[in-house]
Write a protein that holds these residues in place. Structure first.
Motif, PDB file in Angstrom:
ATOM      1  N   ILE A 193     -24.348   6.969 -48.597  1.00 41.43           N
ATOM      2  CA  ILE A 193     -23.412   7.112 -50.109  1.00 41.43           C
ATOM      3  C   ILE A 193     -23.821   9.259 -50.112  1.00 41.43           C
ATOM      4  N   LEU A 194     -24.739   9.588 -49.248  1.00 43.73           N
ATOM      5  CA  LEU A 194     -25.516  11.054 -49.953  1.00 43.73           C
ATOM      6  C   LEU A 194     -23.274  11.980 -49.776  1.00 43.73           C
ATOM      7  N   LYS A 195     -23.040  11.413 -49.053  1.00 44.32           N
ATOM      8  CA  LYS A 195     -21.577  11.773 -48.545  1.00 44.32           C
ATOM      9  C   LYS A 195     -20.324  11.782 -49.904  1.00 44.32           C
ATOM     10  N   LEU A 196     -20.583  10.349 -50.324  1.00 44.13           N
ATOM     11  CA  LEU A 196     -19.531  10.083 -51.706  1.00 44.13           C
ATOM     12  C   LEU A 196     -20.138  10.305 -52.795  1.00 44.13           C
ATOM     13  N   LYS A 197     -21.906  10.845 -53.237  1.00 44.48           N
ATOM     14  CA  LYS A 197     -22.015  11.209 -53.640  1.00 44.48           C
ATOM     15  C   LYS A 197     -21.442  12.898 -53.868  1.00 44.48           C
ATOM     16  N   ASN A 198     -21.355  13.416 -53.225  1.00 45.30           N
ATOM     17  CA  ASN A 198     -20.936  14.891 -52.683  1.00 45.30           C
ATOM     18  C   ASN A 198     -20.061  15.345 -53.050  1.00 45.30           C
ATOM     19  N   THR A 199     -18.740  14.078 -52.881  1.00 41.43           N
ATOM     20  CA  THR A 199     -17.595  14.108 -53.497  1.00 41.43           C
ATOM     21  C   THR A 199     -17.017  13.796 -54.760  1.00 41.43           C
ATOM     22  N   LEU A 200     -18.251  13.301 -55.301  1.00 46.25           N
ATOM     23  CA  LEU A 200     -17.811  12.158 -56.927  1.00 46.25           C
ATOM     24  C   LEU A 200     -18.327  13.201 -57.830  1.00 46.25           C
ATOM     25  N   LYS A 201     -19.683  14.217 -57.501  1.00 42.27           N
ATOM     26  CA  LYS A 201     -19.682  15.311 -58.769  1.00 42.27           C
ATOM     27  C   LYS A 201     -18.948  15.708 -59.072  1.00 42.27           C
ATOM     28  N   SER A 202     -17.739  15.944 -58.499  1.00 46.19           N
ATOM     29  CA  SER A 202     -16.738  17.314 -58.977  1.00 46.19           C
ATOM     30  C   SER A 202     -15.785  16.192 -60.551  1.00 46.19           C
ATOM     31  N   PHE A 203     -16.122  15.033 -59.608  1.00 46.24           N
ATOM     32  CA  PHE A 203     -15.263  14.109 -60.882  1.00 46.24           C
ATOM     33  C   PHE A 203     -15.756  14.132 -62.282  1.00 46.24           C
ATOM     34  N   ASP A 204     -14.935  13.976 -63.354  1.00 44.24           N
ATOM     35  CA  ASP A 204     -15.966  14.267 -64.753  1.00 44.24           C
ATOM     36  C   ASP A 204     -16.056  12.691 -64.801  1.00 44.24           C
ATOM     37  N   GLU A 205     -15.700  11.682 -64.358  1.00 44.37           N
ATOM     38  CA  GLU A 205     -16.073  10.156 -64.643  1.00 44.37           C
ATOM     39  C   GLU A 205     -17.671   9.968 -63.986  1.00 44.37           C
ATOM     40  N   PHE A 206     -18.284  10.853 -63.345  1.00 44.06           N
ATOM     41  CA  PHE A 206     -19.099  10.541 -61.926  1.00 44.06           C
ATOM     42  C   PHE A 206     -20.250  10.478 -63.715  1.00 44.06           C
ATOM     43  N   SER A 207     -20.707   9.659 -64.305  1.00 46.54           N
ATOM     44  CA  SER A 207     -22.102  10.019 -65.361  1.00 46.54           C
ATOM     45  C   SER A 207     -23.064   9.938 -64.615  1.00 46.54           C
ATOM     46  N   GLU A 208     -24.557  10.505 -64.722  1.00 49.23           N
ATOM     47  CA  GLU A 208     -25.740   9.859 -65.086  1.00 49.23           C
ATOM     48  C   GLU A 208     -26.263   8.031 -64.549  1.00 49.23           C
ATOM     49  N   GLU A 209     -25.108   7.788 -65.531  1.00 40.59           N
ATOM     50  CA  GLU A 209     -25.122   5.804 -65.310  1.00 40.59           C
ATOM     51  C   GLU A 209     -24.063   5.392 -64.169  1.00 40.59           C
ATOM     52  N   LYS A 210     -23.108   6.239 -63.801  1.00 42.45           N
ATOM     53  CA  LYS A 210     -22.117   5.214 -62.378  1.00 42.45           C
ATOM     54  C   LYS A 210     -23.378   5.454 -61.665  1.00 42.45           C
ATOM     55  N   ALA A 211     -24.133   7.092 -61.271  1.00 43.85           N
ATOM     56  CA  ALA A 211     -25.316   7.365 -59.882  1.00 43.85           C
ATOM     57  C   ALA A 211     -25.723   6.027 -60.163  1.00 43.85           C
ATOM     58  N   ILE A 212     -25.658   4.461 -60.844  1.00 44.82           N
ATOM     59  CA  ILE A 212     -26.437   3.559 -60.863  1.00 44.82           C
ATOM     60  C   ILE A 212     -28.705   4.067 -60.559  1.00 44.82           C
ATOM     61  N   LEU A 213     -29.067   4.546 -59.356  1.00 45.98           N
ATOM     62  CA  LEU A 213     -29.854   5.307 -58.856  1.00 45.98           C
ATOM     63  C   LEU A 213     -30.880   6.252 -59.821  1.00 45.98           C
ATOM     64  N   THR A 214     -31.677   6.345 -59.944  1.00 43.94           N
ATOM     65  CA  THR A 214     -32.182   7.223 -61.091  1.00 43.94           C
ATOM     66  C   THR A 214     -33.280   8.475 -60.200  1.00 43.94           C
ATOM     67  N   PRO A 215     -32.918   9.159 -60.247  1.00 46.17           N
ATOM     68  CA  PRO A 215     -33.399  10.466 -59.399  1.00 46.17           C
ATOM     69  C   PRO A 215     -34.527  10.423 -58.979  1.00 46.17           C
ATOM     70  N   ARG A 216     -35.191   9.558 -59.833  1.00 43.70           N
ATOM     71  CA  ARG A 216     -37.413   9.560 -59.262  1.00 43.70           C
ATOM     72  C   ARG A 216     -36.781   8.716 -58.267  1.00 43.70           C
ATOM     73  N   GLN A 217     -36.260   7.648 -57.870  1.00 37.20           N
ATOM     74  CA  GLN A 217     -35.027   6.245 -56.886  1.00 37.20           C
ATOM     75  C   GLN A 217     -34.461   7.508 -55.764  1.00 37.20           C
ATOM     76  N   PHE A 218     -33.642   8.433 -56.306  1.00 36.49           N
ATOM     77  CA  PHE A 218     -33.066   9.536 -54.976  1.00 36.49           C
ATOM     78  C   PHE A 218     -34.119  10.082 -54.224  1.00 36.49           C
ATOM     79  N   GLN A 219     -35.175  10.707 -55.238  1.00 34.69           N
ATOM     80  CA  GLN A 219     -36.380  11.121 -54.307  1.00 34.69           C
ATOM     81  C   GLN A 219     -37.078  10.115 -53.226  1.00 34.69           C
ATOM     82  N   ASP A 220     -37.440   9.050 -53.492  1.00 31.09           N
ATOM     83  CA  ASP A 220     -37.426   8.137 -52.802  1.00 31.09           C
ATOM     84  C   ASP A 220     -36.952   7.767 -51.236  1.00 31.09           C
ATOM     85  N   TYR A 221     -35.256   7.554 -51.693  1.00 34.01           N
ATOM     86  CA  TYR A 221     -34.944   7.553 -50.511  1.00 34.01           C
ATOM     87  C   TYR A 221     -34.726   8.702 -49.335  1.00 34.01           C
TER      88      TYR A 221
END
Length: 1010
Positions: A795-823
């Motif tokens: 997930i971390l690796k894909l997120k790193n690649t997807l961040k540069s795409f305009d289509e990758f919005s906060e909503e498409k991240a699915i997980l909240t910032p707090r959930q990312f912190q916990d994981y």
């Protein structure tokens, strides 16, 4: 156990044979059953014995030293007395003040000799590695050598050269991830390579293999990786990404350990690599040439020999060109070729490295000086070039100059009818695709009578991409192609990165042509309309952080960018628009932007070859452009507190170049500058508003795809013009029919929403959520932890690649910032636990992704903002926010006690007081904790504080030198004493000091003052 200890005689070895085999046919694998790691190791050693390596039973340092003495005596035909050996060993070979770099210098620098003082007081050179006659060196293999430092380690297989461990091999059974072997070597460096006499710090090359895949890398790749682990502030581009596959001359990777051993570990190859094809540069990095680089060097040397034998000297048959893609290390290849030609060919008068722009003259000289200070000679002008060519001194044998200066020199000497044209000169041309070689090339080959001529290019000129019919192709200028290493080869080998190309078609030119998208506009006036310029500038400012992976909390993380435009007028309009749109922002929130350009005879034609703009042509600019450039330089001077001027444009160029490389500039607007021959690994994005095509397009794109670290996994290209067809044509021309799928990153949907293996980001996150992990107790056993580690890493690796795409919005991240912190917290807890318990099967998967977590890590400012909220409202929620932030942060996990202690001490006095309290608290805590270490371990106080201040100042730990000995001076231990209690004490103290450094270095670099 090794059952058979036969020593085999080598049948054939030829000093002049190729280091890299031409076309390797893999050995048929006979073993079909499951193979244990022990069986893999035994088979590997047996194969080495068949290749004339001597297997010796050495398991401890005493036997290793005894064998070392025996081998050096044999090599030198000299018997040491016991006193001579003792002094020579302690002073020259195992000096406890010598670190990895100093030991590497003893192997790589000079002729491989050390000075012995004999008992009668006379001196004698002792060879520890014979570089002139490589087959005089003895090769031995040992396994399961035991060494004890902070921990007791047992190493897999080591190759001894004249008794010194110069190559170490770490094996894992088939099916285990190769990176586990890399990580294990890292652990050995931390725990034991340095211990006792530190002989394992002589290792030059590491080889890692899981049987199926095998790679090699240099000792400083591992050494600097450790430094990077200690200091996240150091952007070391030295990690697993910099390991290499061996290959044949056709660039076919030789991956299986059996095939790798038969090629890389052939006596001729491994000794050539160790003695000829390593470069210890001035930045203290050991560079081991890759197989395609070695092949190119030897093809050039062989062509010179063929030309001499067949009387081709002075013709195109005494030459050829090397097609190695941009970013594959052509400068290092050319340096090694020039160096070996100058050293080995006594009848060659000069080796002249020719570039076509003054700025590349400067860049190449800097690179050559990095490889070896003073190895080459730069030329400021034609007069200086003449002095270097006429000089008969050896240190003037390699010359770097521009083709313009060389042409001027030729014209001057023609008038004198000078004999200089009879000299034997090897010409090596950099970037030999450039169009202007047509004119100057003719002058060179007609004037010099005994020349050899070679060219390097990442994008050759073929008949298909020649901009003018009268220009010669690369082959027509330089002779036949000697070797190819294309962009497809480089991306497959992971030596350069693929591109993600975005064609931005949402920006309208102006109201009159509202229904026409940017991709359909081809008139320059419309393309430079104020509305379009404004909207593109808005887009870049809005998307800059995302495209360059900038960290929200720490701008030092992430990358920077170039913006290439079609004309000086375009550069002016964009520069002014950026200033306008950033004018209302605080200074610390503005992007640092400048522009640089000089005169271009025909800007429209330059889009193909990017050739004519250089820093000597500023005087030809029109009055308006000159005035604008003066304004730019004035702005730049104010921003960086420097004193550049248009009259000294070269210094301005050098300043911009350096600041762009060091990421002190965020964005530089260019017309043609920096789009060829410019190497800046921290640059990852190219914004394009220019009609690029063919080799000019690929050259420009390639500024973004240098390897740096795990976070940088592709180069970003954002096009504001219709370049899709041009891009496809260029990739097909310089790659092959399948190149597009390799060179260009897949579209957003393939990474985000893909139900087939490999699963997309969305599917992986859904799989994670279904596991219902709400706390550490959610993991019932080790297998569940391992599954989570694997899943979260993907997930971390894909997120790193997807961040540069305009289509990758906060909503498409699915997980909240707090959930990312916990994981992230769960992930790192497992990481720490497995390191402590040495469970390598899990730990291997973690190393890759921890770097991705660091990229988005918080800083102390963020923590203090949470503290301020807690000061105002000491609720459980605010306290938990602090705890969660610290637990999820790689940088702050080892500072949890500091944060907890600070929270107990603070009062509700507002923001300023909180920051002041923090700085004061850290200063006192830093002193308190070092004093505790000093008192508990009876260390010399002043020397220990001095040592730690040096570490903080240099931003790295250093376990070598007199400074380490001095901190123990209160204990009156002999310098060379190997008393086990002292050794153990020293190791424990250094571990405590390492931990102390890691805890405080990124919080306060101020000197400790007690």
């Amino acid at each position: 156990m090794i059952a058979n200890n036969k020593n085999y005689t080598l049948i054939t070895e030829n000093d002049n044979s190729a280091t890299v085999v031409e076309n390797y046919i893999p050995i048929e694998k006979r073993i079909k059953t499951f193979q244990t790691e022990e069986a893999l190791e035994n088979e590997f050693i047996k194969q080495l014995q068949n290749q004339a390596y001597e297997y010796v039973q050495i398991k401890n340092e005493h036997d290793l030293i005894a064998n070392l003495r025996k081998q050096i005596e044999k090599l030198n035909s000299y018997q040491f007395t016991d006193n001579e050996w003792d002094g020579f060993y302690k002073k020259e070979i195992a000096n406890e003040n010598d670190d990895i770099i100093k030991k590497t210098m003893k192997i790589q620098d000079g002729d491989g000799q050390l000075l012995l003082t004999r008992e009668d007081g006379s001196c004698k050179n002792i060879t520890i590695i014979d570089k002139q006659n490589i087959h005089n060196n003895s090769l031995q293999v040992i396994n399961q050598y035991e060494n004890e430092g902070n921990d007791k380690n047992r190493y897999d297989v080591t190759i001894l050269v004249n008794g010194l461990p110069l190559v170490h091999v770490e094996l894992k059974r088939r099916g285990i991830n190769l990176k586990e072997a890399f990580n294990q070597i890292n652990r050995y460096q931390k725990e034991s390579f340095w211990s006792n006499s530190g002989l394992y710090n002589y290792v030059q090359i590491f080889v890692i293999s899981n049987g199926t895949l095998t790679k090699y890398y240099s000792n400083t790749t591992r050494h600097l990786k450790i430094k990077d682990d200690v200091s996240s502030k150091i952007t070391a581009s030295d990690s697993f990404e910099f390991t290499s596959f061996w290959a044949d001359q056709k660039n076919n990777a030789i991956e299986d350990i059996t095939d790798f051993t038969s090629t890389f570990f052939s006596k001729h190859t491994i000794l050539n690599v160790l003695t000829k094809y390593c470069v210890l540069n001035t930045e203290q990095k050991l560079l081991v040439l890759r197989p395609y680089q070695i092949t190119a060097v030897e093809k050039i040397i062989n062509r010179i020999e063929i030309a001499n034998n067949n009387k081709f000297v002075g013709t195109i048959k005494a030459g050829g060109y090397i097609w190695h893609t941009t970013g594959s290390g052509k400068t290092l290849t050319s340096f090694k070729a020039a160096k070996l030609i100058a050293e080995k060919n006594t009848d060659i008068d000069k080796v002249i490295f020719v570039v076509d722009r003054q700025d590349l003259d400067y860049q190449t000289m800097k690179e050559y000086d990095k490889f070896e200070k003073g190895a080459a000679n730069a030329t400021k002008n034609t007069t200086e070039l003449a002095k270097k060519i006429f000089s008969i001194q050896d240190n003037s044998k390699i010359i770097i100059t521009t083709i313009q200066k060389l042409n001027n020199f030729i014209n001057q000497q023609k008038e004198k009818k000078d004999s200089v044209f009879q000299k034997k000169i090897v010409f090596i041309f950099d970037e030999c695709h450039r169009s202007q070689f047509g004119i100057y090339h003719t002058n060179i080959v007609k004037s010099f009578k005994n020349y050899y001529i070679f060219g390097f290019t990442g994008t050759p000129i073929f008949s298909d991409n020649s901009s003018k019919p009268e220009l010669l192709t690369t082959e027509g200028c330089f002779g036949e192609k000697l070797h190819t290493y294309s962009i497809v080869n480089a991306i497959k080998d992971k030596n350069v990165l693929p591109f993600r190309v975005e064609y931005n078609n949402t920006i309208k030119a102006n109201e009159e042509i509202e229904n026409k998208k940017v991709l359909e506009i081809d008139t320059e006036n419309a393309l430079l309309s104020p509305i379009r310029i404004k909207k593109i500038t808005e887009y870049i400012l809005k998307n800059f952080s995302r495209k360059t992976s900038r960290n929200t909390y720490d701008s030092s993380k992430g990358f920077n960018s170039l913006f290439c435009v079609s004309s000086i007028e375009g550069a002016k309009k964009y520069y002014e628009e950026f200033k306008k749109q950033q004018d209302d922002k605080p200074l610390n929130e503005r992007l640092k932007i400048t522009t640089i350009f000089s005169y271009v005879a025909n800007e429209n034609e330059a889009d193909l070859s990017l050739v004519d703009e250089d820093n000597e042509s500023v005087s030809n600019l029109d009055k308006t452009s000159k005035e604008f450039l003066k304004t730019v330089i004035k702005d730049y001077n104010e921003q960086f507190k420097v004193t550049n001027s248009i009259e000294d444009f070269k210094n301005f160029y050098k300043d911009v170049s350096q600041n762009l490389k060091e990421k002190k500039l965020d964005l530089v607007i260019v017309v043609n500058m920096f789009l060829t021959g410019f190497d800046a690994p921290k640059l990852n994005t190219l914004w394009v508003d220019k009609n690029l095509k063919s080799h000019g397009l690929l050259q420009a794109f390639s500024r973004t795809n240098r390897i740096l670290n795990t976070v940088k996994d592709h180069g970003n290209i954002v096009c504001f013009r219709n370049l899709e067809e041009n891009t496809n044509l260029a990739i097909a021309l310089f790659g092959n029919s399948d190149a597009h799928n390799i060179v260009i990153l897949k579209p957003f949907k393939d990474f985000y929403d893909n139900e087939k293996e490999p699963l997309g980001y969305k599917q992986l996150v859904e799989k994670l959520i279904a596991k219902n992990i709400t706390s550490e107790s959610s993991f019932k056993n080790e297998n569940e932890e391992k599954e989570f580690v694997s899943l979260w890493g993907k997930i971390l690796k894909l997120k790193n690649t997807l961040k540069s795409f305009d289509e990758f919005s906060e909503e498409k991240a699915i997980l909240t910032p707090r959930q990312f912190q916990d994981y992230n917290s769960y992930y790192q807890n497992i990481h720490e636990k497995t390191i402590k318990s040495n469970k390598e099967n899990i730990n291997e998967d973690l190393e890759f992704s921890i770097e991705l977590i660091k990229q988005e890590d918080i800083n102390i400012g963020f923590i203090l903002e949470l503290v301020l909220k807690y000061q105002k409202d000491q609720s459980e929620k605010n306290r938990n926010n602090i705890t969660s932030a610290v637990a999820s942060s790689p940088a702050f996990r080892n500072k949890r006690d500091l944060i907890d202690n600070f929270l107990e001490k603070i009062n509700n006095n507002g923001k300023d007081d909180a920051y002041l309290h923090w700085n004061d608290f850290i200063k006192k805590q830093k002193i308190k904790e070092i004093n505790t270490i000093i008192e508990q371990n009876n260390l010399h106080k002043e020397e220990t504080i001095k040592l730690m201040n040096e570490w903080f100042e240099n931003k790295e730990v250093n376990h070598y030198g007199d400074a380490i000995t001095k901190i123990f001076s209160k204990q009156k231990v002999s310098r060379f004493k190997k008393d086990s209690d002292y050794v153990e004490k020293k190791q424990n103290v250094l571990a405590l000091l390492d931990e102390y450094f890691e805890k405080f270095f990124d919080l306060s670099n101020e000197h400790i003052e007690d």
